[in-house]
Design a protein around this motif. Structure first.
Motif, PDB file in Angstrom:
ATOM      1  N   ARG B  51     -89.974 -55.399-165.799  1.00 47.80           N
ATOM      2  CA  ARG B  51     -91.216 -56.117-165.939  1.00 47.80           C
ATOM      3  C   ARG B  51     -92.314 -55.155-166.701  1.00 47.80           C
ATOM      4  O   ARG B  51     -93.043 -55.634-167.534  1.00 47.80           O
ATOM      5  N   LEU B  55     -94.613 -56.139-169.950  1.00 49.05           N
ATOM      6  CA  LEU B  55     -95.845 -55.931-170.086  1.00 49.05           C
ATOM      7  C   LEU B  55     -96.381 -55.132-171.047  1.00 49.05           C
ATOM      8  O   LEU B  55     -97.431 -55.364-172.039  1.00 49.05           O
ATOM      9  N   THR B  78    -101.616 -55.109-162.789  1.00 51.29           N
ATOM     10  CA  THR B  78    -100.950 -56.531-162.703  1.00 51.29           C
ATOM     11  C   THR B  78     -99.857 -56.225-161.449  1.00 51.29           C
ATOM     12  O   THR B  78     -99.770 -57.397-160.735  1.00 51.29           O
ATOM     13  N   LEU B  79     -99.268 -55.469-161.372  1.00 50.03           N
ATOM     14  CA  LEU B  79     -98.124 -55.204-160.385  1.00 50.03           C
ATOM     15  C   LEU B  79     -98.646 -54.792-159.091  1.00 50.03           C
ATOM     16  O   LEU B  79     -97.954 -55.296-158.042  1.00 50.03           O
ATOM     17  N   GLY B  80     -99.945 -54.124-158.980  1.00 51.19           N
ATOM     18  CA  GLY B  80    -100.374 -53.604-157.848  1.00 51.19           C
ATOM     19  C   GLY B  80     -99.777 -52.434-157.242  1.00 51.19           C
ATOM     20  O   GLY B  80     -98.652 -51.940-157.635  1.00 51.19           O
TER      21      GLY B  80
END
Lengths: 100, 581
Positions: B51, B55, B78-80
């Motif tokens: 991912r 991105l 985005t992913l945290g």
């Protein structure tokens, strides 16, 4: 509770049709159910390991190959029963909101 | 110009700025740590990596080639961050959805597992792991293992446990080892404290930057094996040294305070030193010297053991000072030993001797050679022989006597004599078949010297039998001594006192001890007794000559000890055994 709800949501998103992680996170984010994407990956792995989700690989033109998830038969059954439970639960909770 | 780092993410190649690379790396590491207890961690991580690749590809589009810090920050947003993942993945790692419907599901208890504690180890961390499991002090187990070590099975047991017990690597495992519940909270606390620890030690190492790189390199498998081996060796050596130190300490205490009986049954060691130290050097000198010489090694051993068993460090100022002091003390002690040693050595410079001839009865042709039986140091000691219905009884005026008597016509041999209250020495002994038993071997070294009334007694007596040049048997006594000069040596040799008796019937009874004034010091004083026999004369060696016969030539080249108890006749070709038919 939140965890259970999130799993239900993921199952519902996948139920609509094959989806890869990014699709699912977009859908959840759109519904304000997901804050950060990272939460999704452990969850997907767990649902997959429990036998409720299955995936297939698909090449992508703009990045690494993607995993497309779909519901298994078990997963469909679980979703049905979860849906029922969820409705009961929501009704029960809502019934307290508007006392008759 | 800025260098970039190439990485492979989800099968795609990315060029990263240095800071972006570091940020991404630490992010992935944090993720890895966060997911440690989750089933399918690898898969989740590779999904996330894919991912990230996706991105990054989106962000770079086709205009840029290099991933910057901004891109990594965006990806992280985005992913945290792992903590934002929430308690979800770690909280109930193995709990599936269906289990929440299970009425029999019980709240999870904190569980314990047996792990080796790699971070608190002497050899392999087995003891500390077991200790953590039972909530004991690891020291107890280490001592237990040490004790088992001496039974032999300890090493094997340890190695088996070492192999069987897994090492606690991850934070979750370390918590399980101590039986703490594995929750996000405890893991975070643990990670934070351990991170602080690592950070501190890294700070320490950065002072010696080269060391830190070397240390990291040796974390290879070979390096770890080597270090484990080194730990074992150090462990063994330090145990051995500790035992030695205790032994040395005991002896030194016995030497300084007691009577020196630990080292020698032959009187005090301090007496021996009195007879060896050069004139003018007091015993106090010897004591101080001994303490100084020993203090260095003892301090070192103690420090080594403190480190091995209690994890103490050498490089603390107090240990360093103590070590330095010990080294200095040992050096001074060695210097003192050298000064007195050289002095003693010079007094062994030259040797001299005096020859005496003893009168012999002319008519005798058969000789009996023996040692005087009993030498008593205690002048008040007396023996009384009596008989009762059990047979022969021996009484002494000392308590606790335990005597073994063997009476052959004409003489009394005393085998084992053990008299505790008074100090009694007996030199005569009876030789039989199993003479070379260990107990007898010790016996034969008992009483080889003592001091009495300012005179030193030593058993430096050698006996030989040689062919006579003329037709008459003769006996010579040669007294030897060493000295700084010939005159000095000659004077010492002359002051040796040595007695023997020759009876008219041909019984030659030698004294096993020579004596000289203690003030002469022991400077190689010895006595050589030679019996010259003409052809046709015979001699019988009594068993009491054990240890005193010295290299007596005979036609069958028999060893001295075997010549005892036999009769020999002088033939033109040499001493020949007379066999009884």
């Amino acid at each position: 509770m939140r965890k259970g709800a999130l799993e239900l949501c993921v199952l519902r998103v996948v139920k609509r049709g094959e989806a890869y992680a990014s699709d699912i996170s977009k859908a959840l984010k759109a519904a304000d159910l997901l804050v950060v994407e990272g939460t999704l990956y452990p969850l997907l792995a767990r649902l997959k390991n429990a036998g409720w989700l299955a995936y297939r690989w698909e090449e992508s033109s703009s990045g690494p190959p993607r995993k497309y998830y779909k519901l298994t038969d078990n997963g469909s059954q679980l979703l049905d029963s979860l849906n029922g439970e969820w409705d009961q639960f929501v009704n029960a909770v809502n019934s307290l909101k508007n006392p008759s | 110009m800025k260098p970039t780092i190439d990485i492979n993410l989800g099968g795609m190649l990315f060029h990263l700025d240095d800071d972006a690379y570091k940020a991404l790396q630490s992010y992935l590491k944090a993720l890895d740590k966060h997911l440690q207890t989750v089933d399918g961690r690898q898969e989740i991580l590779s999904d996330i990596e894919s991912r990230i690749a996706e991105l990054l590809t989106e962000r770079l589009a086709s205009t840029r080639q290099v991933v910057s810090m901004l891109d990594v920050d965006a990806v992280k947003e985005t992913l945290g961050s792992p903590s934002e993942f929430g308690p979800d993945p770690v909280d109930e790692p193995s709990q599936g959805y269906s289990e929440s419907h299970d009425p029999s599901a019980r709240p999870r208890r904190p569980y314990r597992r047996l792990y080796r504690d790699d971070q608190d180890r002497v050899v392999g961390g087995v003891a500390s792991g077991i200790a953590a499991f039972f909530n004991w002090d690891p020291l107890v187990l280490r001592v237990l293992f040490l004790l088992l070590l001496f039974t032999g099975g300890g090493v094997l047991l340890y190695i088996i446990l070492w192999v069987l017990m897994p090492k606690a690597v991850t934070t979750a495992e370390r918590l399980a080892m101590r039986g703490e519940p594995v929750t996000v909270e405890t893991i975070r606390n643990k990670v934070e404290t351990e991170f602080d620890k690592v950070k501190n030690s890294m700070d320490d190492m950065d002072v010696k930057g080269r060391f830190s790189r070397g240390a990291r390199r040796t974390s290879s498998v070979l390096g770890r094996v080597l270090r484990a081996c080194a730990r074992i060796v150090i462990g063994f050596v330090s145990v051995a040294l500790l035992v030695t130190a205790i032994a040395i300490g005991t002896v030194a205490l016995n030497f300084l305070i007691g009577d020196g009986s630990v080292i020698s049954e032959s009187g005090k060691l301090s007496e021996l030193s009195e007879v060896i130290m050069p004139a003018g050097y007091s015993i106090t000198y010897l004591w101080i010297m001994t303490i100084l010489v020993l203090s260095g090694p003892i301090i070192f051993i103690v420090l080594l053991n403190l480190r091995a068993f209690f994890g103490m460090r050498y490089n603390r100022p107090s240990s360093r000072m103590l070590g330095g002091f010990g080294m200095l003390a040992t050096l001074i002690g060695l210097l003192m030993a050298m000064v007195s040693g050289i002095k003693v050595a010079t007094e062994f410079n030259v040797d001299a001797s005096h020859l005496q001839t003893v009168n012999m009865p002319e008519s005798v042709k058969t000789w009996e050679l023996s040692m005087a039986d009993i030498m008593l140091e205690d002048p008040d000691f007396s023996l009384h022989i009596g008989t009762n219905e059990d047979g022969v009884k021996l009484h002494t005026n000392s308590e606790g006597s335990n005597l073994n008597l063997d009476i052959t016509p004409g003489r009394v041999h005393i085998g084992d004599l053990d008299i505790t209250p008074g100090r009694v020495r007996i030199n005569g002994k009876h030789m039989d078949e199993d003479y070379w038993d260990e107990s007898n071997w010790e016996e034969s070294f008992r009483g080889w010297w003592y001091l009495k009334d300012d005179r030193a007694f030593f058993n430096n007596v050698e006996v030989d039998v040689r062919p006579a040049r003329q037709g008459q048997a003769s006996l010579t006594v040669r007294r030897y001594a060493n000295g700084r000069s010939r005159r000095d040596a000659s004077y010492r040799a002359n002051s040796i006192n040595y007695d023997l008796t020759v009876s008219d019937s041909g019984e030659i009874v030698l004294n096993s001890m020579l004596d000289f004034p203690t003030s002469d010091r022991q400077r190689g004083q010895s006595v050589e007794v030679v019996l010259y026999l003409p052809v046709g004369h015979s001699v019988n060696f009594d068993a009491s000559l054990e240890d005193y016969l010295y290299d007596v030539d005979n036609v069958v080249n028999m060893y001295d000890d075997e010549m005892l108890g036999r009769t020999w006749i002088m033939m033109p070709e040499g001493l020949t055994e007379v066999k009884a038919y």
